[in-house]
Scaffold this motif. Structure first.
Motif, mmCIF file in Angstrom:
data_model
loop_
_atom_site.group_PDB
_atom_site.id
_atom_site.type_symbol
_atom_site.label_atom_id
_atom_site.label_comp_id
_atom_site.label_asym_id
_atom_site.label_seq_id
_atom_site.Cartn_x
_atom_site.Cartn_y
_atom_site.Cartn_z
ATOM 1 N N GLU A 47 -7.140 3.122 2.821
ATOM 2 C CA GLU A 47 -6.590 2.361 3.941
ATOM 3 C C GLU A 47 -6.810 0.864 3.782
ATOM 4 N N TRP A 85 -3.721 -3.442 5.793
ATOM 5 C CA TRP A 85 -4.776 -2.453 5.990
ATOM 6 C C TRP A 85 -4.636 -1.835 7.376
ATOM 7 N N ASN A 130 0.854 -1.194 0.000
ATOM 8 C CA ASN A 130 0.000 0.000 0.000
ATOM 9 C C ASN A 130 0.888 1.241 0.000
ATOM 10 N N LEU A 140 -6.060 -0.947 0.814
ATOM 11 C CA LEU A 140 -5.421 -1.324 -0.441
ATOM 12 C C LEU A 140 -4.282 -2.290 -0.168
ATOM 13 N N GLY A 141 -4.183 -3.335 -0.990
ATOM 14 C CA GLY A 141 -3.065 -4.267 -0.864
ATOM 15 C C GLY A 141 -3.242 -5.246 0.278
#
Length: 685
Positions: free
Chosen positions: A306, A312, A300, A308-309
């Motif tokens: 918040e 978190w 991220n 993403l990827g």
């Protein structure tokens, strides 16, 4: 890092609405007048914004630490975040051998003999015997012991065994599991019914899975625990939560949970079939240090989202759970309950060590990293507790969250603003008193002159000195400078009251309204001091009585809050012990009580204020339109204050690192022809 914190941060660190030049000028005037608004150091993550380049703007954060010559040292740790935070507030770094420092940051367990030397104005980020919580085998054994005493209230760790001493029990367990699976017409879980971990490792090192005793190596010790194979999934990925917990006292217990945390997702979709064998660790393990090496891992790099990827924020994860129609705030109450009980399971051991090791109250604090797994029923399970949770800031979310976390943590520690002159004046008598016989209740210090200004300054601070120190002369004779038990308790009460205004984004989970009635039946008896009950009475009950009196005085209806006492109608037909039993049943039986609406009214009245406060966990930590630093700043050389010995240490290490890189480069160059020959041979073939 946010250039400006939210409204609550603005209250703690007021920011005048002036131009940057005018603002810096006003603080310079304040510095000349020697004005300060607190008797304790105030830390702010905003200080890191200016420490890299703008010396004028950072002056307002550094002048106080520089003027009072505050210092810090780091031992068995080289956390860049801690160094940056301290330097940005004007603290000078000393060598690890320097005993006269204000803040000591340790990255490994501290020996008791070192803790015995702590002075009342010093702050150390560890408690004695806290490894009872952070060593995996001791953690599980302590919770299992509490479960054997208090029953299912402590049912939040999986079935486990420790090798080699429980090999016989473990062999029976493997046979039992095999028979259960066979009888049900199924097959053993892939990757394994049990997960095996070294008892004293971190970052996922040495973890593997097992389905039989043949899979377990002879060497140990190892923690072998039942693999939780029904995890709650996020977008079909397994995850765990990193919850940050601060403890400022173990007896009485004072514990805080940080409202901002992390959710670490596995980098590949969850799969229990044998076809996932090639990517075992990336499917079943959630450790960031493992998954960041996966080709599927998504980092991220954006602060606009918040979730993403594969890393978190805690708030983003809880909002996801709420969108799935689940009660995320009740989940957080259960995590808080798990944390409190884990701390209570080691309270006896830590309290005993603290009585014999710590001469003064309030010198210690500690940050723990609780790793929690959530199952399909939304029940939290404790995996492990980290002694020194990672403070690496290798992504924007890390930088934002952890800089705020450390600033709030150091504010909770309440670092006293004492000039070196005061410390030098009091230290000789304290040293003599501390070196006196432990069995003696008194000491016989020589008569010493104490500057009246020092005495006046010390009166404002609960730093652990008896009144005899606060006179113009220290009285010689039968006067001990080390506070007795009652004096220590008074100092703890004052510090807890002070912490309430300095906790930032920390939420105090123990003590608070209702905790004594709910948790006292599952707490061990620690002696006749009754510090936990007395602290609850001093900090919670008195506050509730004051609030009730104010409500009666200002309202025509004289009804008091139903959350502050056990005298409401809900308790008329039930004893407190029965309500406590019901409370722990609610905390453990997640399928039976999936939401707050399903919780019995007797318990709901108690936890409703906690439930409202749990909304802090679900908030976003980023604000639309704001820009944030993606990594920690590089401190400008003029702000990197170090003693001569400390500076020399870093110079030597710099040379050593350069030589190491040169040697690695030379070795790689020597091996290059061999590699090229191998590639050429492969092409010919």
């Amino acid at each position: 890092m946010a250039p400006i914190r939210p409204a609550e941060e603005a209250e703690r660190c007021p920011q005048p609405s002036l131009s940057e030049e005018q603002e810096a000028s006003e603080y310079l005037v304040a510095r000349c007048k020697k004005i300060r608004t607190s008797d304790y150091m105030l830390f702010s993550s905003d200080a890191l914004v200016h420490i890299a380049s703008d010396s004028k703007a950072s002056e307002k954060y550094t002048w106080l630490g520089e003027r009072l010559r505050l210092t810090f040292k780091m031992m068995r740790s080289d956390s860049r975040l801690i160094r940056t935070m301290c330097h940005s507030h004007g603290l000078m770094q000393c060598s690890s051998k320097n005993p006269q420092v204000n803040v000591i940051w340790m990255g490994a367990p501290v020996k008791s003999v070192k803790m015995r030397e702590l002075m009342p104005w010093q702050r150390l980020n560890q408690f004695p015997r806290s490894t009872e919580l952070t060593k995996k085998d001791r953690l599980y054994e302590n919770i299992e012991r509490s479960k054997s005493i208090f029953g299912e209230a402590y049912d939040f760790i999986p079935e486990f065994y420790v090798t080699p001493r429980e090999n016989q029990k473990m062999e029976i367990a493997f046979d039992r599991v095999l028979k259960e699976v066979t009888a049900a017409g199924g097959e053993l879980c892939f990757p394994g019914e049990f997960i095996v971990k070294p008892t004293n490792s971190r970052q996922g090192k040495g973890i593997f899975f097992a389905n039989s005793m043949a899979d377990i190596p002879a060497e140990g010790p190892l923690l072998v625990s039942r693999y939780l194979k029904d995890p709650y999934l996020v977008n079909n990925h397994k995850f765990d939560l990193r919850i940050y917990v601060a403890v400022t006292s173990f007896y009485p217990l004072v514990a805080y949970v940080y409202s901002e945390g992390l959710a670490r997702l596995a980098s590949r979709p969850y799969d229990t079939s044998a076809s996932s064998a090639d990517s075992n660790e990336y499917v079943h393990l959630t450790n960031y240090s493992i998954n960041k090496n996966s080709t599927s891992f998504v980092r991220n790099e954006s602060m606009s989202s918040e979730d993403l990827g594969h890393k978190w924020t805690l708030g983003a994860l809880l909002r996801y759970v709420e969108n799935e129609g689940k009660d995320a705030k009740l989940l957080m109450l259960r995590i808080e309950d798990l944390i409190v009980k884990s701390l209570l399971s080691i309270q006896n051991s830590v309290a005993t060590a603290s009585r014999t090791t710590l001469r003064f109250a309030c010198t210690n604090f500690e940050l723990f990293g609780f790793d929690v797994l959530v199952d399909q029923a939304l029940k939290p399970w404790l995996l492990e507790v980290n002694l020194s949770p990672s403070l690496a800031c290798d992504a924007p979310l890390d930088s934002l969250l952890k800089t705020r976390l450390i600033a709030d943590l150091l504010n909770l520690a309440c670092v006293p603003l004492l000039d070196k002159k005061i410390i030098d004046s009091v230290t000789p008598a304290l040293r003599k008193s501390m070196n006196a016989s432990q069995d003696s209740e008194t000491s016989d210090p020589d008569e010493l002159e104490l500057d009246p200004k020092c005495a006046k300054t010390l009166k404002r601070r609960p730093v652990g000195l008896k009144r005899s120190v606060l006179t113009k002369k220290i009285v010689s004779g039968n006067t001990s400078l080390i506070p007795n038990t009652e004096k220590k308790f008074d100092q703890i009460v004052r510090k807890v009251e002070l912490e309430e205004g300095r906790r930032g984004d920390f939420i105090r989970v123990f003590p608070r309204n209702g905790t004594w009635g709910m948790y006292s039946p599952v707490m061990e008896d620690l002696g006749s001091d009754d510090f936990d009950e007395r602290l609850f009475a001093e900090v919670i009950t008195k506050k509730n009585m004051k609030n009730s009196s104010e409500q009666i005085a200002t309202s025509s209806s004289s009804s008091s809050s139903s959350h502050s006492t056990f005298s409401s109608s809900a308790f008329s037909s039930m004893r407190i012990e029965e309500v406590s039993d019901l409370f722990h049943d609610v905390m453990m039986e997640c399928s039976k009580y999936p939401s707050l609406a399903d919780v019995p009214i007797e318990v709901r009245e108690i936890i409703s204020p906690w439930y409202e406060e749990a909304s802090e966990y679900t908030k976003k930590i980023t604000q639309d339109g704001e820009t944030y630093a993606s990594k920690l700043p590089t401190i400008r050389s003029t702000a990197r204050l170090r003693t001569k010995s400390c500076a020399e240490f870093y110079e030597v290490r710099k040379v050593q690192m350069a030589k190491k890189k040169e040697a690695e480069a030379a070795a790689a160059k020597e091996n290059e022809p061999v590699v090229l020959q191998a590639v050429a041979a492969k092409r010919v073939v």
